[in-house]
Write a protein that holds these residues in place. Structure first.
Motif, PDB file in Angstrom:
ATOM      1  N   ILE A  25       0.827  -1.207   0.000  1.00  0.00           N
ATOM      2  CA  ILE A  25       0.000   0.000   0.000  1.00  0.00           C
ATOM      3  C   ILE A  25       0.859   1.254   0.000  1.00  0.00           C
ATOM      4  N   SER A  26       1.956   1.245   0.724  1.00  0.00           N
ATOM      5  CA  SER A  26       2.815   2.432   0.775  1.00  0.00           C
ATOM      6  C   SER A  26       3.360   2.786  -0.607  1.00  0.00           C
ATOM      7  N   ILE A  27       3.702   1.780  -1.398  1.00  0.00           N
ATOM      8  CA  ILE A  27       4.200   2.013  -2.758  1.00  0.00           C
ATOM      9  C   ILE A  27       3.080   2.566  -3.638  1.00  0.00           C
ATOM     10  N   LYS A  28       1.875   2.017  -3.493  1.00  0.00           N
ATOM     11  CA  LYS A  28       0.736   2.517  -4.271  1.00  0.00           C
ATOM     12  C   LYS A  28       0.468   3.983  -3.955  1.00  0.00           C
ATOM     13  N   ILE A  29       0.486   4.334  -2.682  1.00  0.00           N
ATOM     14  CA  ILE A  29       0.231   5.727  -2.291  1.00  0.00           C
ATOM     15  C   ILE A  29       1.302   6.640  -2.861  1.00  0.00           C
ATOM     16  N   TRP A  30       2.553   6.280  -2.672  1.00  0.00           N
ATOM     17  CA  TRP A  30       3.667   7.101  -3.150  1.00  0.00           C
ATOM     18  C   TRP A  30       3.560   7.312  -4.662  1.00  0.00           C
ATOM     19  N   THR A  31       3.301   6.229  -5.384  1.00  0.00           N
ATOM     20  CA  THR A  31       3.206   6.306  -6.843  1.00  0.00           C
ATOM     21  C   THR A  31       2.001   7.128  -7.283  1.00  0.00           C
ATOM     22  N   ALA A  32       0.850   6.842  -6.688  1.00  0.00           N
ATOM     23  CA  ALA A  32      -0.369   7.559  -7.065  1.00  0.00           C
ATOM     24  C   ALA A  32      -0.221   9.052  -6.802  1.00  0.00           C
ATOM     25  N   ARG A  33       0.457   9.391  -5.721  1.00  0.00           N
ATOM     26  CA  ARG A  33       0.657  10.794  -5.364  1.00  0.00           C
ATOM     27  C   ARG A  33       1.370  11.549  -6.495  1.00  0.00           C
ATOM     28  N   TYR A  34       2.368  10.935  -7.105  1.00  0.00           N
ATOM     29  CA  TYR A  34       3.085  11.583  -8.193  1.00  0.00           C
ATOM     30  C   TYR A  34       2.338  11.476  -9.521  1.00  0.00           C
ATOM     31  N   LEU A  35       1.658  10.351  -9.734  1.00  0.00           N
ATOM     32  CA  LEU A  35       0.955  10.182 -11.008  1.00  0.00           C
ATOM     33  C   LEU A  35      -0.339  10.976 -11.082  1.00  0.00           C
ATOM     34  N   LEU A  36      -0.727  11.625 -10.006  1.00  0.00           N
ATOM     35  CA  LEU A  36      -1.834  12.575 -10.099  1.00  0.00           C
ATOM     36  C   LEU A  36      -1.505  13.663 -11.120  1.00  0.00           C
TER      37      LEU A  36
END
Length: 80
Positions: A25-36
């Motif tokens: 989940i931490s990787i998903k959050i980090w990635t999604a945060r930038y891919l916004l």
């Protein structure tokens, strides 16, 4: 230069996209945060953060919720 900074400086955010499918989940959050900030992955990133926000009753859920809040209020940047 950190890998993140290298990707951001080269405007290659889409290289992060495979991490949206991570089991962590931490990787998903980090990635999604930038891919916004990616026109290609912005909607998917919002959906992932929304899902985590609604399903995780812990720090991860709070981080996802606050990330979306800051994004929607225009206070999220690529630098931080």
């Amino acid at each position: 230069m950190a890998a993140k900074d290298d990707i951001l400086s080269q405007e290659q955010l889409e290289l992060l996209a495979p991490n949206l499918d991570s089991d962590l989940i931490s990787i998903k959050i980090w990635t999604a945060r930038y891919l916004l900030f990616s026109s290609t992955f912005s909607k998917r990133s919002e959906d992932i953060l929304e899902s985590i926000s609604n399903s995780e009753n812990n720090l991860f859920g709070t981080i996802a919720e606050q990330t979306l809040k800051e994004w929607k209020n225009g206070r999220l940047t690529l630098e931080h």
